[in-house]
Design an enzyme around this catalytic site. Structure first.
Site, PDB file in Angstrom:
ATOM      1  N   HIS A  23      58.050  20.659  19.703  1.00  0.00           N
ATOM      2  CA  HIS A  23      59.364  21.315  20.062  1.00  0.00           C
ATOM      3  C   HIS A  23      60.152  20.271  20.267  1.00  0.00           C
ATOM      4  CE1 HIS A  23      61.375  24.924  21.683  1.00  0.00           C
ATOM      5  NE2 HIS A  23      61.867  23.882  22.386  1.00  0.00           N
ATOM      6  N   ASP A  25      64.534  20.035  20.745  1.00  0.00           N
ATOM      7  CA  ASP A  25      65.750  20.900  20.571  1.00  0.00           C
ATOM      8  C   ASP A  25      67.002  20.077  20.021  1.00  0.00           C
ATOM      9  OD1 ASP A  25      65.553  23.516  21.868  1.00  0.00           O
ATOM     10  OD2 ASP A  25      64.496  22.458  23.242  1.00  0.00           O
ATOM     11  N   GLU A 126      62.863  29.832  19.235  1.00  0.00           N
ATOM     12  CA  GLU A 126      62.506  29.923  20.749  1.00  0.00           C
ATOM     13  C   GLU A 126      63.272  30.986  21.357  1.00  0.00           C
ATOM     14  OE1 GLU A 126      62.390  26.677  24.337  1.00  0.00           O
ATOM     15  OE2 GLU A 126      63.774  26.389  22.974  1.00  0.00           O
ATOM     16  N   HIS A 153      62.076  33.711  25.781  1.00  0.00           N
ATOM     17  CA  HIS A 153      62.487  32.147  26.519  1.00  0.00           C
ATOM     18  C   HIS A 153      62.582  32.318  28.252  1.00  0.00           C
ATOM     19  CE1 HIS A 153      65.513  28.879  27.357  1.00  0.00           C
ATOM     20  NE2 HIS A 153      64.580  28.342  26.685  1.00  0.00           N
ATOM     21  N   HIS A 194      56.711  29.761  27.437  1.00  0.00           N
ATOM     22  CA  HIS A 194      57.866  30.479  28.147  1.00  0.00           C
ATOM     23  C   HIS A 194      57.299  31.878  28.647  1.00  0.00           C
ATOM     24  CE1 HIS A 194      61.395  28.057  28.401  1.00  0.00           C
ATOM     25  NE2 HIS A 194      60.952  27.652  26.883  1.00  0.00           N
ATOM     26  N   HIS A 215      55.249  23.756  23.827  1.00  0.00           N
ATOM     27  CA  HIS A 215      55.530  22.760  24.736  1.00  0.00           C
ATOM     28  C   HIS A 215      55.381  23.639  26.409  1.00  0.00           C
ATOM     29  CE1 HIS A 215      59.124  25.709  24.153  1.00  0.00           C
ATOM     30  NE2 HIS A 215      59.762  24.900  25.165  1.00  0.00           N
ATOM     31  N   ASP A 323      59.482  18.603  23.845  1.00  0.00           N
ATOM     32  CA  ASP A 323      60.840  19.265  24.398  1.00  0.00           C
ATOM     33  C   ASP A 323      62.090  18.333  24.571  1.00  0.00           C
ATOM     34  OD1 ASP A 323      62.427  21.162  24.778  1.00  0.00           O
ATOM     35  OD2 ASP A 323      61.805  21.492  26.987  1.00  0.00           O
TER      36      ASP A 323
END
Length: 398
Positions: A23, A25, A126, A153, A194, A215, A323
């Protein structure tokens, strides 16, 4: 006689078995900071003033595969369109940097990239809000290259409970279970980062393919709802899934949990979303930190999670999902994507074998995607695409 240091041994191992990170972003950071102006954030050059990620640091960190998150906010009025823009961002990055980044859709693609010395680039969506309660949209994302969907999420979706929202569904609804089954049929990994623990358990019950946590860390080590309870970790061997430890300090360091709650409230008081990492938001973050210094996680903090996860789930079910560019803060020694050798060196010092580390960095991530592809081939021979709707499956009785 020359003594090889742990750092040297870690870098040597990464040359053969690089990190397959679950993961990152970067696409969202590019959207938030420069609205996809890739000249303004050219990742071929050092972007350490703005980002955790660029190609030189990916190379320095020994990264050989990356799931790029195509995340969009849950309050977006157009989550599907926003997700498509995120996918387009990844595709633009692949077009701009073909010598370093290789498109990857399969486990075989990951291995081909490793053989070529390029970074296999996959995508993960995500949050189930990205499919807008539509299995047709889910299939569309798969066709565009998305290879995992995080079921939620930070907020619930209509068919699944999030770890950080008030329970509504009690886990997965009937439609949520159908989403999982359709993902199995496609070969799309079910990502349980999540989600609420109830959702984790329901998804494990519903899935005929291995799941991932792209993650997440261990709840027994840091009691945060974003982390994985031991009873769920204990189910991974039977499922075949992989839990990819994350580096986010507020998920790995208990002392950071209370501090983060106060920092988030400060962000809201100044009109910012707590996850905002733009320059004005970070200025507010840093001012708060000056007044109230944050507890600092370290490489050792993350290694404590991995030690526990190995003991509970077994070495065949662990991976890494840093992350990066999705968090305001990172641990000491893991400041950016160049830091992975520091974690491996720490694990070597703790007695982890090179065979263990090869599974952690590369082999488990490739295996789980390959296994999902195998399940999909079997299901596609016997099952047609599902056209179920949330209305038909979750309609109230009466």
């Amino acid at each position: 006689m020359t003594t090889v240091t742990s750092q040297e041994a870690a870098r040597e191992l990464l040359r053969e078995f690089p990190v397959a990170d679950g993961h990152n972003d970067l696409p969202w950071a590019l959207r938030a900071q420069v609205r996809y102006d890739l000249d303004a954030r050219d990742i071929a050059a050092d972007q350490s003033a703005h980002l955790h990620t660029d190609i030189p640091r990916l190379r320095a960190g020994g990264v050989g595969a990356q799931y790029w998150s195509v995340y969009v906010r849950t309050d977006s009025p157009s989550p599907v369109a926003d997700t498509l823009e995120q996918i387009d961002c990844v595709r633009q990055l692949l077009t701009r940097h073909p010598e370093d980044l290789r498109p990857a859709l399969t486990a075989a693609d990951m291995e081909a990239a490793r053989a070529e010395g390029r970074i296999a680039s996959l995508m993960g969506a995500e949050g189930g809000h990205s499919i807008a309660n539509s299995l047709g949209t889910l299939r569309g994302l798969y066709e565009l290259g998305v290879r995992y969907l995080t079921l939620t999420h930070n907020d619930n979706v209509d068919w699944a409970d999030s770890a950080t929202d008030e329970p509504e569904a009690g886990g997965l609804t009937a439609f949520g279970r159908e989403v999982v089954r359709e993902m199995n049929r496609l070969g799309m990994l079910v990502d349980l980062s999540h989600v609420a623990a109830t959702t984790m358990r329901d998804a494990l019950d519903a899935s005929s393919a291995p799941v991932i946590f792209s993650h997440s860390s261990a709840r027994a080590v840091c009691d945060h709802p974003r982390n994985i309870p031991d009873d769920v970790l204990e189910r991974l061997p039977a499922n075949g899934g992989v839990a990819m430890v994350t580096f986010v300090p507020k998920f790995v360091l208990q002392a950071a949990v209370d501090w983060t709650a106060a920092a988030d409230e400060n962000m809201r008081a100044h009109g910012f979303h707590p996850l905002d990492t733009t320059a004005p938001a970070m200025k507010v973050h840093r001012a708060f930190e000056e007044r109230r210094p944050r507890p600092v996680a370290t490489v050792s903090t993350v290694a404590d999670h991995l030690d526990h996860m190995r003991e509970t789930a077994g070495i065949d079910h662990l991976g890494i999902g840093g992350d990066y560019d999705g968090t305001a803060f990172t641990p000491d020694g893991l400041a950016d994507v160049a830091g992975y050798p520091n974690l491996l060196a720490e694990l070597l010092d703790r007695g982890w074998s090179k065979a263990d580390l090869a599974k952690l960095t590369w082999k488990n991530a490739v295996r789980v995607l390959d296994a999902a592809e195998g399940v999909a081939r079997g299901l596609q021979a016997t099952r047609s695409p599902s056209n179920a709707t949330i209305e038909s499956l979750d309609a109230p009785a009466g």
